[in-house]
Motif scaffolding. Structure first.
Motif, PDB file in Angstrom:
ATOM      1  N   ALA A 111       0.828  -1.264   0.009  1.00 12.69           N
ATOM      2  CA  ALA A 111      -0.160  -0.184   0.061  1.00 12.69           C
ATOM      3  C   ALA A 111       0.859   1.428  -0.158  1.00 12.69           C
ATOM      4  O   ALA A 111       0.594   2.179  -0.527  1.00 12.69           O
ATOM      5  CB  ALA A 111      -0.985   0.103   1.320  1.00 12.69           C
ATOM      6  N   ILE A 112       1.978   1.355   0.826  1.00  9.25           N
ATOM      7  CA  ILE A 112       2.928   2.475   0.862  1.00  9.25           C
ATOM      8  C   ILE A 112       3.468   2.599  -0.525  1.00  9.25           C
ATOM      9  O   ILE A 112       3.346   3.583  -1.064  1.00  9.25           O
ATOM     10  CB  ILE A 112       3.751   2.184   1.941  1.00  9.25           C
ATOM     11  N   TRP A 141       0.752   8.260   4.999  1.00 11.81           N
ATOM     12  CA  TRP A 141       1.145   6.718   4.954  1.00 11.81           C
ATOM     13  C   TRP A 141       2.797   6.211   5.302  1.00 11.81           C
ATOM     14  O   TRP A 141       2.905   5.156   5.604  1.00 11.81           O
ATOM     15  CB  TRP A 141       0.741   6.137   3.609  1.00 11.81           C
ATOM     16  N   ARG A 142       3.369   7.391   5.213  1.00  9.59           N
ATOM     17  CA  ARG A 142       4.931   7.240   5.359  1.00  9.59           C
ATOM     18  C   ARG A 142       5.232   6.555   6.840  1.00  9.59           C
ATOM     19  O   ARG A 142       4.508   7.313   8.098  1.00  9.59           O
ATOM     20  CB  ARG A 142       5.669   8.152   5.262  1.00  9.59           C
ATOM     21  N   PRO A 143       5.928   5.483   7.128  1.00  8.33           N
ATOM     22  CA  PRO A 143       6.085   5.096   8.585  1.00  8.33           C
ATOM     23  C   PRO A 143       6.614   6.278   9.351  1.00  8.33           C
ATOM     24  O   PRO A 143       7.566   6.996   8.845  1.00  8.33           O
ATOM     25  CB  PRO A 143       6.992   3.871   8.123  1.00  8.33           C
ATOM     26  N   ASP A 144       6.103   6.174  10.448  1.00  6.37           N
ATOM     27  CA  ASP A 144       6.654   7.110  11.511  1.00  6.37           C
ATOM     28  C   ASP A 144       8.203   6.560  12.132  1.00  6.37           C
ATOM     29  O   ASP A 144       8.720   5.589  11.717  1.00  6.37           O
ATOM     30  CB  ASP A 144       5.657   7.432  12.561  1.00  6.37           C
ATOM     31  N   TRP A 160       0.158   5.015   9.162  1.00  7.55           N
ATOM     32  CA  TRP A 160      -1.160   5.283   9.545  1.00  7.55           C
ATOM     33  C   TRP A 160      -2.105   5.433   8.330  1.00  7.55           C
ATOM     34  O   TRP A 160      -2.824   6.345   8.010  1.00  7.55           O
ATOM     35  CB  TRP A 160      -1.354   6.713  10.249  1.00  7.55           C
ATOM     36  N   LEU A 161      -1.851   4.633   7.138  1.00  5.30           N
ATOM     37  CA  LEU A 161      -2.531   4.528   6.055  1.00  5.30           C
ATOM     38  C   LEU A 161      -4.084   3.993   6.254  1.00  5.30           C
ATOM     39  O   LEU A 161      -4.187   3.466   7.672  1.00  5.30           O
ATOM     40  CB  LEU A 161      -2.078   3.728   4.951  1.00  5.30           C
ATOM     41  N   HIS A 175      -4.237   8.604   9.527  1.00  2.00           N
ATOM     42  CA  HIS A 175      -3.790   9.608  10.275  1.00  2.00           C
ATOM     43  C   HIS A 175      -3.665   8.951  11.726  1.00  2.00           C
ATOM     44  O   HIS A 175      -4.787   8.784  12.385  1.00  2.00           O
ATOM     45  CB  HIS A 175      -4.270  10.757  10.204  1.00  2.00           C
ATOM     46  N   LYS A 176      -2.709   9.147  12.428  1.00  4.70           N
ATOM     47  CA  LYS A 176      -2.248   8.626  13.816  1.00  4.70           C
ATOM     48  C   LYS A 176      -3.389   9.209  14.665  1.00  4.70           C
ATOM     49  O   LYS A 176      -3.987   8.553  15.587  1.00  4.70           O
ATOM     50  CB  LYS A 176      -0.845   8.910  14.168  1.00  4.70           C
ATOM     51  N   ARG A 177      -3.723  10.375  14.532  1.00  5.60           N
ATOM     52  CA  ARG A 177      -4.683  11.254  15.517  1.00  5.60           C
ATOM     53  C   ARG A 177      -5.875  10.420  15.229  1.00  5.60           C
ATOM     54  O   ARG A 177      -6.942  10.413  16.313  1.00  5.60           O
ATOM     55  CB  ARG A 177      -4.728  12.693  15.155  1.00  5.60           C
TER      56      ARG A 177
END
Length: 155
Positions: A27-28, A48-51, A57-58, A67-69
């Motif tokens: 997916a990324i 979507w980029r890894p933190d 957070w895709l 999104h993480k939030r």
């Protein structure tokens, strides 16, 4: 809600990953390619980029939780830790509860189901705003009317 799940899951009615990829990595890669080709004009930041902890957070689920939030917010609402393991959003029971609670409570966009369906009105088209503005609103409304007719049928 059934029409939303129908549309958001590519008619599978099963939790899916954004882009319908079989893995986060795939997916990324798909999202990165689309981003580089400027095919995602509505996206301001590539969420979507890894933190720093290698978590992406895709979108996942029956509705694409991104999104993480939002993972934090929905996780708190559901009493489920979606931050430690975002993949939990793909579990059918979690995905279904996420969709129902999110649409009822107005978590996704601020719009609630009751704003479009109540004793005074049934606004099939604008109910799409609960999830994703009016993107494909007429199409999703057509699905919704068919689902409603099917479950409302009496002999």
């Amino acid at each position: 809600m059934l029409a939303t799940a129908h549309h958001e899951t590519g008619r599978t009615m099963q939790p899916v990953r954004e882009t319908f990829a079989v893995s986060d990595e795939r997916a990324i890669a798909i999202l990165e390619r689309a981003w580089a080709a400027k095919q995602l004009p509505w996206v301001k930041n590539p969420y979507w980029r890894p933190d720093e902890l290698s978590k992406s957070w895709l979108g996942r689920g029956l509705v694409q939780l991104t999104h993480k939030r939002n993972y934090e917010r929905i996780g708190q609402l559901l009493g489920t830790d979606l931050v430690t393991n975002p993949e939990v959003a793909m579990q059918p029971a979690v995905a279904a509860t996420n969709m129902v609670q999110g649409m009822v409570e107005g978590v996704f966009t601020g719009y609630r189901l009751s704003q479009f369906f109540n004793e005074q009105k049934a606004d099939w088209r604008n109910a799409r705003r609960i999830i994703n503005g009016i993107e494909r609103a007429d199409l999703v409304a057509s699905y919704a009317k068919k689902y409603y007719a099917a479950i409302s049928y009496t002999v």
